[in-house]
Design a protein around this motif. Structure first.
Motif, PDB file in Angstrom:
ATOM      1  N   VAL A 226       0.817  -1.216   0.000  1.00 35.98           N
ATOM      2  CA  VAL A 226       0.000   0.000   0.000  1.00 35.98           C
ATOM      3  C   VAL A 226       0.853   1.270   0.000  1.00 35.98           C
ATOM      4  N   PRO A 227       1.867   1.419   0.884  1.00 34.63           N
ATOM      5  CA  PRO A 227       2.639   2.670   0.880  1.00 34.63           C
ATOM      6  C   PRO A 227       3.284   2.989  -0.467  1.00 34.63           C
ATOM      7  N   TYR A 419      -9.509  14.207   3.242  1.00 32.92           N
ATOM      8  CA  TYR A 419      -9.577  12.783   2.921  1.00 32.92           C
ATOM      9  C   TYR A 419      -9.054  11.937   4.080  1.00 32.92           C
ATOM     10  N   PHE A 420      -8.030  12.435   4.765  1.00 34.18           N
ATOM     11  CA  PHE A 420      -7.512  11.743   5.942  1.00 34.18           C
ATOM     12  C   PHE A 420      -8.590  11.623   7.022  1.00 34.18           C
ATOM     13  N   VAL A 447       0.430   4.625  15.049  1.00 34.21           N
ATOM     14  CA  VAL A 447       1.738   5.273  15.174  1.00 34.21           C
ATOM     15  C   VAL A 447       2.054   6.123  13.952  1.00 34.21           C
ATOM     16  N   LEU A 448       1.756   5.610  12.754  1.00 37.45           N
ATOM     17  CA  LEU A 448       2.105   6.342  11.523  1.00 37.45           C
ATOM     18  C   LEU A 448       1.400   7.694  11.432  1.00 37.45           C
ATOM     19  N   PRO A 449       0.061   7.761  11.529  1.00 37.89           N
ATOM     20  CA  PRO A 449      -0.564   9.092  11.493  1.00 37.89           C
ATOM     21  C   PRO A 449      -0.176   9.955  12.680  1.00 37.89           C
ATOM     22  N   PRO A 477      -3.023  10.754   4.312  1.00 34.16           N
ATOM     23  CA  PRO A 477      -4.006   9.765   3.856  1.00 34.16           C
ATOM     24  C   PRO A 477      -3.406   8.369   3.709  1.00 34.16           C
ATOM     25  N   VAL A 478      -2.163   8.288   3.238  1.00 32.05           N
ATOM     26  CA  VAL A 478      -1.529   6.975   3.048  1.00 32.05           C
ATOM     27  C   VAL A 478      -1.419   6.244   4.377  1.00 32.05           C
ATOM     28  N   SER A 479      -1.093   6.990   5.440  1.00 37.60           N
ATOM     29  CA  SER A 479      -0.951   6.369   6.756  1.00 37.60           C
ATOM     30  C   SER A 479      -2.272   5.787   7.253  1.00 37.60           C
ATOM     31  N   ALA A 480      -3.388   6.357   6.835  1.00 40.20           N
ATOM     32  CA  ALA A 480      -4.699   5.847   7.249  1.00 40.20           C
ATOM     33  C   ALA A 480      -5.220   4.774   6.300  1.00 40.20           C
TER      34      ALA A 480
END
Length: 598
Positions: A226-227, A419-420, A447-449, A477-480
């Motif tokens: 995904v990332p 979007y996040f 942790v990421l967001p 958004p990618v972190s979620a």
């Protein structure tokens, strides 16, 4: 016809230079990884792109050290490139002696099209980087900083000549080295474009299992693919939008490094949550890259520090030989930061300029009050440009205008943030029926967001200009999406999952698609005639009270690559520490107090 041939020849030369850099950096990465493997038995060699990134960071750290004593000329830089090339060649020779043979993939139409697409993308990025510098600060101080690095060893008190020359951004060391002074001179075009191609290559390498066999998307955990999948459109947008590919700008470099750190950390963190361990080799690369990112520009300091801290903590809590592991992870990164801070003291007296933390009073130090004022000017400009900093600092009157200004950046700020928030709601709804969530993803997925949000809070209270946080907004958004895709992967299979993933991908990148459709001219904003010359502006000489002659632009503040010493700000109290020797450094004579003063 002549211009096309010239452009083709220069494009080919650029590709050769990219190749030399990649092979040399790989050699440096292999050498360092091999040395660490002898020190720590659990150290495993990172993958190909991470070895190149490691070699690049090590090479940059070494050149920062050498520049304390020598100017960055071709005679200094080329031996460092040769060492990396020799190590790479010896690795190849050893592999061949061990029975390894180069195996090419079976030729097929899909592979040929993919390679052709990569070559065309590389040619487009290289051609865009050949334009003249479009970033305003390139003319204000970027090119000037690079010229100082090529001409002299680090100059004590250089910030007294021009405060922005004291920012101590290691990116300028990198660009100056690529100039191969005085033979090449186009390091500004190679620097960011090489990092862009390396970042794209890193994302594609991480997607390699799926690119080779798309059906594996149903087998592999979303945290693995995904990332990189969702980061590729971000990189495409930066290629089209950013003015920094042809400019020696640390802003784009920091963005690319933060994206790269996110790619590696998200994968390692998912592995840690699932297996309760983190591979030491890739963790070392991650920590070392965070230290290098901090030296590129202070805007990358906070996010890098959080990633480094969590990585070290995860490794130390998941393995044996904690003391040895901790030293392997922390000491090399700490050495890079120490060298960087020494350079800061040399140029301004402040290791973290424009902060006065750790300020040292020397004969060349910028006055403490001048450093404080410079910090206030930076913060003030980020909050409310074109306004006297004394009217901005110390109140919240700027906030309404700042908020309105952020509304003018729908692609960079508004859409990613909105979007996040929608994704957070989606995660909440999908996770509400189960406390555990997807295996290995909850509660640690937050942790990421959290890293990105904490970094944005730091950005807001220091210098809230959107360009200093673009990567953070894009990565939110990618972190979620990672935990959401993991949950969808668990619930649905086959076409249902692919349909849900397609909807996620389209909605996550709708703002990029809309912007691209409305700005088709950006595809043609490239050089068709090779390297564009740097703008030359008329300069005038003025003499300080000490007899030092400095060059100032006749109009405006940009001097571009003017002869040294040049500055847009004339200070009659400026003088050399040794008459006639620019390498001795600059100091400012304080005006004496009136005789009747206390």
């Amino acid at each position: 016809m002549t211009s096309i041939l010239t452009h083709g020849a220069q494009l080919l030369l650029t590709f050769v230079y990219y190749g030399v850099l990649a092979i040399s950096f790989y050699g440096w990465g292999r050498a360092v990884a091999g040395g660490l493997r002898r020190i720590h038995p659990s150290f495993e060699s990172p993958g190909l792109p991470w070895l190149i990134w490691l070699g690049w960071a090590v090479w940059l750290g070494l050149l920062q050290t050498v520049h304390l004593f020598l100017p960055l000329t071709a005679a200094v830089v080329i031996p460092f490139l040769l060492v990396g090339l020799i190590v790479s060649a010896s690795c190849l020779a050893g592999a061949i002696r061990g029975g390894w043979r180069l195996s090419w993939p079976s030729p097929d139409r899909k592979t040929a099209y993919f390679i052709l697409l990569l070559v065309l993308a590389g040619a487009w990025i290289s051609s865009r980087a050949m334009l003249h510098p479009m970033n305003y600060d390139a003319g204000l101080y970027f090119l000037n900083s690079i010229r100082w690095n090529n001409s002299y060893p680090i100059v004590p008190g250089l910030g007294n000549l021009h405060a922005r020359l004291a920012f101590n951004q290691s990116f300028f060391t990198y660009v100056a080295a690529l100039n191969l002074h005085p033979f090449f001179g186009h390091g500004r075009s190679v620097a960011n474009s090489f990092l862009m191609l390396l970042t794209i290559g890193t994302a594609l390498h991480q997607l390699r299992p799926i690119l080779a066999r798309p059906a594996r998307i149903m087998e592999l955990a979303p945290a693995q693919w995904v990332p990189p999948l969702f980061v590729l459109p971000v990189l495409g947008f930066l290629c089209l939008f950013s003015k920094d590919l042809p400019s020696p700008s640390p802003d784009l470099a920091v963005e690319l490094l933060l994206i790269t750190l996110f790619l590696l950390f998200s994968r390692l963190w998912a592995n840690y949550l699932k297996e309760k361990q983190m591979p030491i080799g890739e963790a070392f690369v991650l920590v070392f890259l965070t230290a290098t990112t901090m030296t590129l520009k202070l805007s990358g300091l906070f996010a890098s520090s959080l990633i480094a801290g969590l990585t070290v903590l995860a490794v130390l809590t998941s393995g044996r030989q904690r003391w040895r592991t901790g030293l392997v992870l922390i000491l090399p990164a700490g050495l890079i930061l120490l060298i960087w801070m020494v350079r800061g003291v040399m140029t301004s007296g402040a290791p973290l300029f424009p902060s006065t933390i750790g300020y040292i009073e020397t004969s060349w130090s910028i006055p403490r009050e001048a450093i404080r004022e410079e910090a206030q000017i930076i913060t003030s400009w980020a909050r409310e440009p074109w306004t006297d900093h004394k009217e901005v600092i110390g109140n919240w009157n700027w906030f309404g205008k700042w908020l309105d200004r952020m509304g003018h950046f729908p692609v960079q700020v508004l859409y990613p943030t909105a979007y996040f928030l929608v994704l957070l709601l989606g995660n909440r709804l999908l996770f509400r029926d189960r406390q555990t969530g997807p295996p290995g993803m909850r509660p640690g997925w937050s942790v990421l967001p959290s890293i990105l949000l904490a970094s944005l809070v730091f950005w807001f209270f220091t210098a809230p200009d959107h360009r200093f946080a673009r990567a953070l907004f894009f990565l939110l958004p990618v972190s979620a999406i990672i935990p959401l895709a993991a949950r969808l992967h668990e619930r649905y299979h086959g076409r249902k999952f692919l349909a849900a993933l397609g909807i996620l991908f389209l909605t996550a990148n709708a703002h990029f698609l809309a912007w691209t459709v409305t700005h088709p001219e950006r595809f043609f904003l490239i050089s068709y005639e090779g390297w564009h010359p740097i703008i030359e502006v008329p300069m005038q000489a003025r003499t300080t009270d000490s007899g030092l002659e400095v060059n100032l632009p006749v109009t405006g503040q940009q001097s571009y690559d003017a002869p040294l010493p040049s500055t847009p700000y004339f200070n009659r109290h400026l003088q050399l520490r040794r008459d006639g020797d620019l390498s001795s450094g600059f100091t400012v004579v304080r005006e004496p107090l009136p005789k009747n003063a206390d």
